[in-house]
Design a protein around this motif. Structure first.
Motif, PDB file in Angstrom:
ATOM      1  N   PRO A 263       0.852  -1.280  -0.006  1.00 44.44           N
ATOM      2  CA  PRO A 263      -0.005  -0.111   0.020  1.00 44.44           C
ATOM      3  C   PRO A 263       0.711   1.291  -0.036  1.00 44.44           C
ATOM      4  O   PRO A 263       2.020   1.089   0.555  1.00 44.44           O
ATOM      5  N   LEU A 264       0.359   2.255  -0.608  1.00 43.44           N
ATOM      6  CA  LEU A 264       1.110   3.506  -0.528  1.00 43.44           C
ATOM      7  C   LEU A 264       0.624   4.288   0.762  1.00 43.44           C
ATOM      8  O   LEU A 264      -0.414   4.657   0.819  1.00 43.44           O
ATOM      9  N   ILE A 265       1.576   4.615   1.688  1.00 43.37           N
ATOM     10  CA  ILE A 265       1.265   5.137   2.867  1.00 43.37           C
ATOM     11  C   ILE A 265       1.838   6.650   2.663  1.00 43.37           C
ATOM     12  O   ILE A 265       3.264   6.761   2.576  1.00 43.37           O
ATOM     13  N   VAL A 266       0.950   7.651   3.277  1.00 47.38           N
ATOM     14  CA  VAL A 266       1.712   8.802   3.384  1.00 47.38           C
ATOM     15  C   VAL A 266       1.703   9.346   4.855  1.00 47.38           C
ATOM     16  O   VAL A 266       0.770   9.461   5.347  1.00 47.38           O
ATOM     17  N   ALA A 267       2.947   9.294   5.494  1.00 51.39           N
ATOM     18  CA  ALA A 267       3.126   9.732   6.762  1.00 51.39           C
ATOM     19  C   ALA A 267       3.628  11.028   6.735  1.00 51.39           C
ATOM     20  O   ALA A 267       3.697  11.864   5.805  1.00 51.39           O
ATOM     21  N   GLU A 268       3.910  11.494   7.777  1.00 47.10           N
ATOM     22  CA  GLU A 268       4.191  12.934   8.173  1.00 47.10           C
ATOM     23  C   GLU A 268       5.905  13.245   8.202  1.00 47.10           C
ATOM     24  O   GLU A 268       6.023  14.512   7.686  1.00 47.10           O
ATOM     25  N   VAL A 273       8.655   7.623   7.824  1.00 47.64           N
ATOM     26  CA  VAL A 273       8.858   7.082   6.508  1.00 47.64           C
ATOM     27  C   VAL A 273       9.913   5.717   6.678  1.00 47.64           C
ATOM     28  O   VAL A 273       9.631   4.579   6.578  1.00 47.64           O
ATOM     29  N   ILE A 274      10.944   6.139   7.319  1.00 42.54           N
ATOM     30  CA  ILE A 274      12.045   5.085   7.630  1.00 42.54           C
ATOM     31  C   ILE A 274      11.525   3.980   8.422  1.00 42.54           C
ATOM     32  O   ILE A 274      11.879   2.650   8.372  1.00 42.54           O
ATOM     33  N   ALA A 275      11.033   4.396   9.522  1.00 46.92           N
ATOM     34  CA  ALA A 275      10.404   3.273  10.417  1.00 46.92           C
ATOM     35  C   ALA A 275       9.318   2.249   9.773  1.00 46.92           C
ATOM     36  O   ALA A 275       9.502   1.124   9.932  1.00 46.92           O
ATOM     37  N   LEU A 276       8.560   2.859   9.100  1.00 47.40           N
ATOM     38  CA  LEU A 276       7.674   2.043   8.409  1.00 47.40           C
ATOM     39  C   LEU A 276       8.162   1.033   7.339  1.00 47.40           C
ATOM     40  O   LEU A 276       7.710  -0.129   7.268  1.00 47.40           O
ATOM     41  N   PHE A 281       6.746  -1.838   5.347  1.00 49.07           N
ATOM     42  CA  PHE A 281       5.846  -1.285   4.625  1.00 49.07           C
ATOM     43  C   PHE A 281       6.668  -0.417   3.673  1.00 49.07           C
ATOM     44  O   PHE A 281       6.781   0.850   4.008  1.00 49.07           O
ATOM     45  N   GLY A 282       7.153  -0.896   2.897  1.00 52.10           N
ATOM     46  CA  GLY A 282       8.009  -0.116   1.620  1.00 52.10           C
ATOM     47  C   GLY A 282       7.336   0.889   0.991  1.00 52.10           C
ATOM     48  O   GLY A 282       8.068   1.868   0.565  1.00 52.10           O
ATOM     49  N   GLY A 283       5.921   1.089   1.076  1.00 49.53           N
ATOM     50  CA  GLY A 283       5.174   1.884   0.231  1.00 49.53           C
ATOM     51  C   GLY A 283       5.101   3.297   0.886  1.00 49.53           C
ATOM     52  O   GLY A 283       4.066   4.085   0.686  1.00 49.53           O
ATOM     53  N   ALA A 284       5.893   3.672   1.666  1.00 51.96           N
ATOM     54  CA  ALA A 284       5.666   4.862   2.614  1.00 51.96           C
ATOM     55  C   ALA A 284       6.512   6.121   2.205  1.00 51.96           C
ATOM     56  O   ALA A 284       7.563   5.932   1.596  1.00 51.96           O
ATOM     57  N   VAL A 285       5.633   7.243   2.230  1.00 52.70           N
ATOM     58  CA  VAL A 285       6.279   8.479   1.673  1.00 52.70           C
ATOM     59  C   VAL A 285       6.051   9.675   2.514  1.00 52.70           C
ATOM     60  O   VAL A 285       5.147   9.260   3.129  1.00 52.70           O
ATOM     61  N   ALA A 286       6.561  10.702   2.387  1.00 49.49           N
ATOM     62  CA  ALA A 286       6.193  11.923   3.176  1.00 49.49           C
ATOM     63  C   ALA A 286       6.391  13.229   2.514  1.00 49.49           C
ATOM     64  O   ALA A 286       7.214  13.265   1.645  1.00 49.49           O
ATOM     65  N   PRO A 287       5.317  14.000   2.699  1.00 47.23           N
ATOM     66  CA  PRO A 287       5.293  15.355   2.042  1.00 47.23           C
ATOM     67  C   PRO A 287       6.702  16.172   2.914  1.00 47.23           C
ATOM     68  O   PRO A 287       7.123  15.721   3.907  1.00 47.23           O
ATOM     69  N   LEU A 288       7.080  17.088   2.409  1.00 48.71           N
ATOM     70  CA  LEU A 288       8.440  17.773   2.803  1.00 48.71           C
ATOM     71  C   LEU A 288       8.114  19.041   3.802  1.00 48.71           C
ATOM     72  O   LEU A 288       8.384  20.072   3.531  1.00 48.71           O
ATOM     73  N   GLY A 289       7.447  18.671   4.917  1.00 46.62           N
ATOM     74  CA  GLY A 289       7.411  19.752   5.977  1.00 46.62           C
ATOM     75  C   GLY A 289       6.252  20.589   5.720  1.00 46.62           C
ATOM     76  O   GLY A 289       6.138  21.497   6.534  1.00 46.62           O
ATOM     77  N   THR A 290       5.326  20.323   4.700  1.00 47.99           N
ATOM     78  CA  THR A 290       4.309  21.233   4.469  1.00 47.99           C
ATOM     79  C   THR A 290       2.972  20.601   4.483  1.00 47.99           C
ATOM     80  O   THR A 290       2.909  19.245   4.258  1.00 47.99           O
ATOM     81  N   GLY A 346      -1.126  11.170  20.572  1.00 49.22           N
ATOM     82  CA  GLY A 346       0.393  11.258  21.065  1.00 49.22           C
ATOM     83  C   GLY A 346       1.512  10.210  20.528  1.00 49.22           C
ATOM     84  O   GLY A 346       2.341  10.073  21.079  1.00 49.22           O
ATOM     85  N   GLN A 347       0.837   9.422  19.468  1.00 48.78           N
ATOM     86  CA  GLN A 347       2.046   8.447  19.154  1.00 48.78           C
ATOM     87  C   GLN A 347       2.147   8.891  17.328  1.00 48.78           C
ATOM     88  O   GLN A 347       1.422   9.285  16.544  1.00 48.78           O
ATOM     89  N   ASP A 348       3.325   8.608  17.133  1.00 49.02           N
ATOM     90  CA  ASP A 348       3.714   8.287  15.657  1.00 49.02           C
ATOM     91  C   ASP A 348       3.952   6.840  15.169  1.00 49.02           C
ATOM     92  O   ASP A 348       4.108   6.194  16.063  1.00 49.02           O
ATOM     93  N   PRO A 349       4.156   6.694  13.834  1.00 46.06           N
ATOM     94  CA  PRO A 349       4.420   5.568  13.628  1.00 46.06           C
ATOM     95  C   PRO A 349       5.341   4.690  14.148  1.00 46.06           C
ATOM     96  O   PRO A 349       5.527   3.502  14.493  1.00 46.06           O
ATOM     97  N   ASP A 350       6.519   5.343  14.393  1.00 51.03           N
ATOM     98  CA  ASP A 350       7.587   4.713  15.247  1.00 51.03           C
ATOM     99  C   ASP A 350       7.226   4.417  16.519  1.00 51.03           C
ATOM    100  O   ASP A 350       7.584   3.248  17.152  1.00 51.03           O
TER     101      ASP A 350
END
Length: 637
Positions: A263-268, A273-276, A281-290, A346-350
């Motif tokens: 799946p394509l996962i959009v994290a923050e 992304v690295i933890a996922l 979960f290799g389909g992780a991406v993130a927008p760049l701070g915005t 209070g939790q992030d993916p990591d």
């Protein structure tokens, strides 16, 4: 650079599109007809096991019946390999043995400049990675180890370190012969306001290289080691290589993972992304701070038809999800959807991976909510609807929100779904006013899902219309199966038929593709056994193709007119406030008129049409519950 249409046509003629696509897919040789240049394979753009991806060498196009991706060889190279238009044309020209047309001198200079900047970015990447292994990088290594990253992970993501030195990188790159103006233009250094020597943009930070879909280093993200730093994370500025609103972190590896079924996962953020990715979960991406932009959404949808937006469960994460609604709705439709997975507060993916492992992330993905859920939540959460005015306000805001959806079918489904939610909220059922059951109610089996279809609903003209349309649909498929070549005459309209029954859908696909699936053949047997189909003279005694084609076109006209009438009815029903006004009556009349013309092409207008229009208006009034009862004294005498 301008490429003439004649040059592109010559490229397409010289290079079969199957040769280009064949490097990325495995052909299904049982379904493919190599002699005719007709090829089938599992789609490279979305994970699947069946061969629904069709390539036609004669037409020079590809089309996926699953995700609806389509285009020519240039388009395939752009989508599959992340090339821009000129780069894709270059690949085809090399394959065809053709020389590229002379480039515009200005464009040539810009291309050469971008290549120079890319070289500087690669040199900076190597410098930062070397610095992480020095004594100055010890604290950064300890931090990364504490976040669960070993040497292999650090190598995989090319993580580096920028020491707290004013000109460390600048001096190192100058020693390699890179001019100061190139270092500044690449965003690696900045000039002070007083005009002094450039200074490093990243200092005292862990460095994350940002690569584009082609794998070129185009920017960096830096995490401050000093907890008192003004900005915890800092990104490269916009450069000729880097457009923050059009880029995603980890996009290249994510594209490859999604093509294999992830799946394509959009994290923050970067570490999310690295933890996922490290958790599988290799389909992780993130927008760049915005906040996510329209261009980033388009990029996501080129990778996957339904990305999962995974945001932190705090208030900021929820606000970001709700803001995304208005951005996504004007772009949503078939093959362009979103789902949302909100993490615990209070939790992030990591954090979640450390506490509960990959299974917890998979559960979140399985329970991800569609966009319509968040729209309803945004418009209803924390609000009372204890007056007609407040309820009317809710209806107005929902209508306004979904009016921007460009695809009519998608818009109609939103209307129907929101109508069900509205009924649950105002209809007095248990749990009314809440989006989902509480955990205790879920354990007891309480559901706020779609209410069952009532017997009296099935008996209405609207319910009967579905049966009539099903019969016409069966006749369309029977005609196409009986008369070879007929399906090709109405190919585009047959694609839009989209039968709801999966077996009929398989038959429709077979007729278009010239294949014979098990489901399709079973559907054909059932259709040919239908009494209405068996009784048709066109089926019992085949006639000339043109005559059959005329009947087929008329049937398709009727089906499309019925669907348009139903669509108009659902939209008008959703807009009703109070009594049916003249505007709605006129719209329903026009809908009835269009359907009448399709069903009775030999007639222009008749009293039957007026009766049909009156029936539609009466049905609309009945649905809305707006028929007035006579007041005392009215209608008497």
């Amino acid at each position: 650079m301008s490429i003439s249409p004649a040059f592109l046509d010559e490229l397409r003629a010289r290079v079969p599109i199957s040769r280009i696509i064949g490097r990325k897919v495995t052909w299904d040789l049982r379904r493919s007809n190599q002699a005719k240049g007709d090829w089938w394979a599992p789609c490279p753009f979305h994970g699947e096991k069946t061969a629904s991806f069709h390539v036609d060498d004669q037409k020079g196009f590809f089309y996926c019946f699953g995700c609806h991706a389509k285009g020519d060889a240039v388009g395939f190279l752009r989508e599959a390999e992340g090339l821009d238009f000129i780069e894709a044309v270059k690949v085809l020209a090399a394959e065809a043995g053709m020389a590229m047309p002379d480039r515009d001198p200005a464009e040539a200079r810009r291309a050469d400049r971008r290549a120079t900047l890319a070289d500087a970015m690669e040199a900076a990447t190597r410098h930062y990675r070397l610095q992480l292994g020095t004594g100055q990088g010890a604290a950064a290594r300890d931090y990364l180890t504490g976040r669960g990253l070993d040497a292999k992970a650090i190598e995989r993501f090319e993580i580096g370190f920028a020491p707290d030195s004013r000109q460390g990188l600048f001096t190192a790159l100058r020693e390699k012969g890179i001019p100061p103006e190139t270092i500044v233009e690449a965003g690696l250094a900045a000039r002070p306001d007083d005009g002094g020597a450039p200074f490093d943009r990243f200092r005292g930070r862990i460095i994350f290289p940002i690569r584009d879909a082609r794998g070129r280093a185009i920017a960096f993200g830096g995490r401050a080691m000093d907890p008192n730093a003004r900005a915890k994370y800092l990104n490269s500025p916009e450069t000729p290589l880097f457009d923050k609103g059009r880029s995603l972190y980890h996009v290249g590896p994510a594209r490859a993972a999604v093509a294999k079924g992830a799946p394509l996962i959009v994290a923050e953020g970067y570490m999310d992304v690295i933890a996922l990715a490290l958790a599988g979960f290799g389909g992780a991406v993130a927008p760049l701070g915005t906040a996510i932009t329209q261009d980033q959404l388009r990029l996501m949808w080129r990778i996957s038809p339904e990305p999962v937006i995974m945001l932190d469960g705090d208030s900021a994460g929820q606000r970001a999800a709700l803001r995304l609604i208005d951005l996504a709705l004007p772009m949503t439709g078939p093959g362009q959807a979103l789902r949302f997975a909100l993490l615990p507060a209070g939790q992030d993916p990591d954090d979640l991976l450390r506490a509960r492992g990959p299974a917890a992330i998979q559960t979140l993905l399985d329970e991800a909510r569609p966009l319509v859920d968040l729209l309803w939540q945004r418009e209803t959460e924390g609000r009372d609807f204890d007056s007609p005015e407040r309820r009317a306000g809710l209806d107005a805001s929902l209508r306004k929100a979904i009016a921007v959806i460009p695809d009519e079918a998608t818009r109609n489904h939103y209307t129907a779904t929101l109508k069900e939610r509205r009924h649950a909220l105002f209809g007095g059922r248990r749990g009314a006013g809440r989006l989902t059951p509480s955990p205790g109610e879920r354990r007891r089996g309480v559901s706020f899902g779609t209410p069952p279809v009532l017997a009296q609903t099935r008996a209405t003209a609207l319910g009967q219309q579905d049966a009539a349309e099903s019969t016409m649909e069966a006749m369309v498929l029977a005609l196409c199966a009986t008369y070879p070549g007929l399906a090709a005459r109405v190919e585009s309209r047959l694609e839009l038929l989209a039968p709801q029954d999966p077996a009929r859908a398989a038959l429709c696909h077979d007729l278009l593709a010239g294949t014979e699936s098990t489901d399709g053949q079973q559907a054909l047997q059932r259709i040919m056994g239908d009494a209405y189909v068996r009784a048709s003279p066109l089926i019992r005694a085949p006639v000339e193709l043109d005559r059959a084609a005329a009947v087929l076109v008329n049937l398709l006209d009727k089906i499309e007119a019925r669907r348009a009438a139903l669509s108009e009815l659902l939209r008008a029903e959703a807009e009703i406030q109070g009594l049916v006004d003249e505007g709605l009556t006129w719209r329903m009349g026009e809908s009835a008129r269009a359907r009448h013309r399709a069903e009775h092409p030999e007639l222009a207008d008749s009293a039957d049409l007026d009766e049909d229009r009156d029936a539609l208006s009466a049905r609309l009034a009945a649905y809305a519950g707006t028929k007035r009862r006579p007041r005392s004294g009215e209608g008497q005498g």
